[in-house]
Design an enzyme around this catalytic site. Sequence first.
Site, PDB file in Angstrom:
ATOM      1  N   ARG B  51       0.800  -1.210   0.000  1.00 16.17           N
ATOM      2  CA  ARG B  51       0.000   0.000   0.000  1.00 16.17           C
ATOM      3  C   ARG B  51       0.843   1.275   0.000  1.00 16.17           C
ATOM      4  NH1 ARG B  51      -5.375   0.006   1.536  1.00 16.17           N
ATOM      5  NH2 ARG B  51      -5.579  -2.228   1.765  1.00 16.17           N
ATOM      6  N   THR B  52       1.762   1.347   0.942  1.00 14.81           N
ATOM      7  CA  THR B  52       2.593   2.548   1.079  1.00 14.81           C
ATOM      8  C   THR B  52       3.509   2.698  -0.132  1.00 14.81           C
ATOM      9  OG1 THR B  52       2.529   2.271   3.464  1.00 14.81           O
ATOM     10  CG2 THR B  52       4.219   3.727   2.609  1.00 14.81           C
ATOM     11  N   LYS B  80      22.403 -10.776   2.843  1.00 15.53           N
ATOM     12  CA  LYS B  80      23.759 -11.347   2.829  1.00 15.53           C
ATOM     13  C   LYS B  80      24.624 -10.669   3.880  1.00 15.53           C
ATOM     14  CE  LYS B  80      23.434 -11.915  -2.158  1.00 15.53           C
ATOM     15  NZ  LYS B  80      23.665 -10.972  -3.264  1.00 15.53           N
ATOM     16  N   ARG B 101      11.377   2.047   3.942  1.00 15.70           N
ATOM     17  CA  ARG B 101      10.632   1.432   5.024  1.00 15.70           C
ATOM     18  C   ARG B 101      11.507   0.337   5.607  1.00 15.70           C
ATOM     19  NH1 ARG B 101       4.974   1.211   5.975  1.00 15.70           N
ATOM     20  NH2 ARG B 101       4.373  -0.478   7.351  1.00 15.70           N
ATOM     21  N   HIS B 129       5.563   6.770  11.221  1.00 13.41           N
ATOM     22  CA  HIS B 129       5.089   6.596   9.849  1.00 13.41           C
ATOM     23  C   HIS B 129       4.540   7.954   9.426  1.00 13.41           C
ATOM     24  CE1 HIS B 129       3.721   4.879   6.270  1.00 13.41           C
ATOM     25  NE2 HIS B 129       2.689   4.165   6.686  1.00 13.41           N
TER      26      HIS B 129
END
Lengths: 153, 309
Positions: B51-52, B80, B101, B129
């Site tokens: 969504r974001t 890694k 994010r 957020h």
Amino acid sequence: MNENKQALQVAALKDGTVIDHIPCDKLFQVVSLLGIKNMDSNVTIGFNLDSKKLGKKGIIKVADKFFSDEEISRLSIIVPNVKLNIIHDYEVVEKKEVHMPDELRGIVKCPNPKCITNNEPMSTWFHVIDKENGILKCHYCEKEQNKENIKLL
Amino acid sequence: MKNRSFVTIAEHSKEKILYLLKMAEEFEQRPNRKILDGKVVATLFFEPSTRTRLSFETAVNRLGGRIIGFSDASTTSSTKGETLKDTILMVSNYADLIVMRHYLEGAARYASEIAPIPIINAGDGANQHPSQTMLDLYSIYKTQGTLENLNIYMVGDLKYGRTVHSLLMAMRHFNPTFHFIAPKELKMPEEYKLYCQQNGIKFVEHEDFNEDVIAGADILYMTRVQKERFTDLMEYERVKDVYILKAEMLRKAKENMRILHPLPRVNEIAYDVDENPHAYYIQQARNGLFARQAIICDVLGITLDEIRL
Ligand SMILES: [Zn+2]
């Protein structure tokens, strides 16, 4: 002078710093916070000495070393009430109190396991948001902690 | 150039918030324009959030920018063992801006300190957020015509819901009155109530959720009540149906009242509410596009005057 002599149960110091009346359970944290392990100075550490005030106490004497205010302020998180005696020519010329700094960098661990500082090779950074109650706020994850619960890095 | 990263909403002034809302308003009128022509935006999603990511990528595409990045850390070198620092510095060689994010809290703050280019925080764990908060603010501003003196009712999980905490802090400039409606286990944490007291914000707490309780609301901000948040499952069974909004509960609502929800919803808003004139949560998500276009331009140093040209 008389009182000072009593306090300094171990050999007198010509020039340097004496940190007296350290609670025994905090002594080795103080040793590590001051970075004594890496010093070239002549250092005497006394452990489980008799003390009127504390019952048992610790003491650290560092010859020819005068700590900066920044170094001293680090101690505030574990021994906020301790005083440093600055010695010149066998005399206490100054007593320095420990003050809580506005911020702490690279000393304390963040208690939040999901904090970036616990997962990345980087320094921690805390803002002291309440000096009286010793509340630290992580600059990164913004979680707060009380100085009672802190862990040193 | 001074780093103009957008990491948290709490550090922005009232003027800055209003400025960004004005910018979002401009973009709502004309979302398609070529002001990011020649710019490359990296969207680094160390944790998936479709969504974001779609919202940010749409914002960039509609402004004519190009996108590089990844949508899931399992396809990148961080699995890694590469440090965040190395990933950020590597991407900084290629892009003009990073939207990131991360599942770790404080990751965006740290990235903003080491990167030579601006960082936009698209969510860092349970911490912040801020683009969600901007779109919430824009939705409130748009539906009420102002952010000042509003009665904002927050419902559901007020303990873990980071969106309600960020909104609460961002609203401190605008003299709100909050009503916190939540089960005991999920009530607003003490630190945020203390924050209200320190900032002179009025608040009332409720456990009941019914048409009388919400009759005074200008904004009804719904959140998910999730089973996994409860330590006491008996308590969950007892309250799980209490904090569901149904159309019949809106009979006494003020005419200007609008229902917001950060989405996705599970069952906390009944489907019969969707057709109700108070429902706003679908349009709310669309506002995210304009709010994010404003944030992107601002961190790149593009001003309101320039986009008005
Ligand atoms: Zn932290």
